[in-house]
Design a protein around this motif. Structure first.
Motif, PDB file in Angstrom:
ATOM      1  N   GLU A 171       2.036   2.102  -3.637  1.00  0.00           N
ATOM      2  CA  GLU A 171       0.814   2.650  -4.347  1.00  0.00           C
ATOM      3  C   GLU A 171       0.381   4.318  -3.765  1.00  0.00           C
ATOM      4  O   GLU A 171       0.475   4.738  -4.574  1.00  0.00           O
ATOM      5  CB  GLU A 171      -0.491   2.173  -3.669  1.00  0.00           C
TER       6      GLU A 171
ATOM      7  N   GLN B  42       0.651  -1.503   0.038  1.00  0.00           N
ATOM      8  CA  GLN B  42       0.069  -0.056   0.051  1.00  0.00           C
ATOM      9  C   GLN B  42       0.955   1.004  -0.141  1.00  0.00           C
ATOM     10  O   GLN B  42       0.371   2.442  -0.408  1.00  0.00           O
ATOM     11  CB  GLN B  42      -0.927  -0.156   1.309  1.00  0.00           C
TER      12      GLN B  42
ATOM     13  N   ARG C 197      -0.180   2.722 -12.998  1.00  0.00           N
ATOM     14  CA  ARG C 197      -0.186   3.419 -12.552  1.00  0.00           C
ATOM     15  C   ARG C 197      -1.207   4.459 -13.713  1.00  0.00           C
ATOM     16  O   ARG C 197      -1.480   3.584 -15.330  1.00  0.00           O
ATOM     17  CB  ARG C 197       0.979   4.967 -13.258  1.00  0.00           C
TER      18      ARG C 197
ATOM     19  N   ARG D 219       3.759   6.274  -5.260  1.00  0.00           N
ATOM     20  CA  ARG D 219       3.441   6.425  -6.947  1.00  0.00           C
ATOM     21  C   ARG D 219       2.332   7.229  -7.368  1.00  0.00           C
ATOM     22  O   ARG D 219       2.704   8.059  -7.866  1.00  0.00           O
ATOM     23  CB  ARG D 219       3.351   5.391  -7.547  1.00  0.00           C
ATOM     24  N   ASP D 220       0.897   7.211  -6.028  1.00  0.00           N
ATOM     25  CA  ASP D 220       0.459   8.495  -6.049  1.00  0.00           C
ATOM     26  C   ASP D 220       0.827   9.276  -6.041  1.00  0.00           C
ATOM     27  O   ASP D 220       0.117  10.444  -6.489  1.00  0.00           O
ATOM     28  CB  ASP D 220      -1.184   8.083  -5.247  1.00  0.00           C
TER      29      ASP D 220
END
Length: 313
Positions: free
Chosen positions: A72, A69, A277, A75-76
């Protein structure tokens, strides 16, 4: 919630780097701060995330879940920053690309000055790789690979498929004769690619409805494709070689195609691999499109052999 974002990000870097010291160096902060933040995060969540020993660390089940998580989340965040930086679709910032070593050195590196001239605000960091790659842990934005074992959880976009040729030197053919059928390979010295993760010692051929796989043997194995070509040029044996490696050897006469009317059906696609993505960063898209443009369709190194490929039935 907000007070957990920084320690989660720091923990994710620790898990990615495999050590507190390496994470501290990448983040530009002290090792003590990294250790304190991770310990505080474990305390606030009420779970152990990392099992520590004097020499190594490993993630607990909870640690693995939070790491996924956390990746993620990072990356966000990177995507949000990239979107702001690229409101007018400019290509800037640092682009980290890993490329299969032989292909990169021969066909990508020579083209990069043109790419950089098109995108002067971009900083490019290239890693030529000869090992199995973890895109996330190595901090890559993009991987260009011909590996048949792709990283899990990644997007893989095929860019082109390699043609193969069966070749040997004129000297080897003069000593041992020209092949008429693939089955005769068992009587010859065959040069084999043998890497850490893969050995290409079964060679595939097709001619119409006739298909065969030949298990080959020889006295030379190596984990470097250009070295296989050099061995073949020197007359050591026969090699099943990707055409991008030839560099004019057929035209020069230093290597001679064998079994010209048989298709060599081994598949080795060049693929662009990147983390999943919602929106691909403009700098990554620009690099992929540039590489596709440079390679062409068919790839420029296959153009001289169009007639030869046409003989295959």
């Amino acid at each position: 919630m907000l007070e957990l974002l920084e320690p989660i990000a720091i923990f994710t870097h620790v898990a990615r780097a495999g050590s507190f010291s390496a994470a501290a160096r990448r983040l530009g902060i002290s090792k003590s701060k990294v250790s304190t933040q991770v310990a505080d995060l474990e305390h606030k969540l009420g779970v152990q995330l990392i099992q520590r020993t004097t020499r190594s660390l490993s993630l607990t089940e909870a640690g693995h879940l939070l790491y996924e998580q956390g990746e993620e989340l990072l990356r966000d965040a990177d995507q949000a920053i990239a979107s702001v930086h690229n409101l007018n679709d400019a290509t800037r910032g640092l682009l980290k690309v890993g490329i299969s070593q032989s292909f990169g050195a021969m066909h990508i590196i020579p083209a990069l000055p043109e790419f950089m001239s098109r995108h002067p605000e971009l900083e490019l960091q290239i890693t030529l790789l000869d090992h199995k790659v973890d895109v996330v842990s190595e901090g890559l934005d993009l991987l260009l690979t011909m590996s048949e074992q792709l990283p899990l959880g990644m997007v893989a976009r095929p860019l082109m498929k390699s043609q193969f040729m069966l070749v040997a030197s004129p000297g080897y053919i003069a000593r041992h004769g020209m092949l008429e059928r693939p089955e005769q390979l068992v009587e010859h010295n065959c040069l084999v690619y043998q890497g850490e993760w893969h050995e290409h010692s079964t060679w595939q051929f097709r001619k119409g409805d006739d298909y065969c796989e030949i298990g080959v043997t020889g006295n030379f194995r190596v984990d470097n494709a250009p070295a296989l070509k050099s061995a073949a040029v020197s007359g050591l044996g026969i090699v099943y070689l990707a055409s991008y490696l030839l560099e004019g050897e057929i035209e020069k006469g230093t290597l001679v195609p064998m079994l010209r009317d048989w298709q060599l059906t081994h598949h080795l696609p060049l693929q662009a691999v990147y983390p999943r993505r919602k929106h691909l960063a403009p700098k990554v898209s620009a690099f992929i499109e540039f590489i596709k443009e440079q390679i062409g369709t068919p790839p420029y190194w296959d153009v001289p052999y169009a007639a030869l490929y046409g003989e295959r039935k």
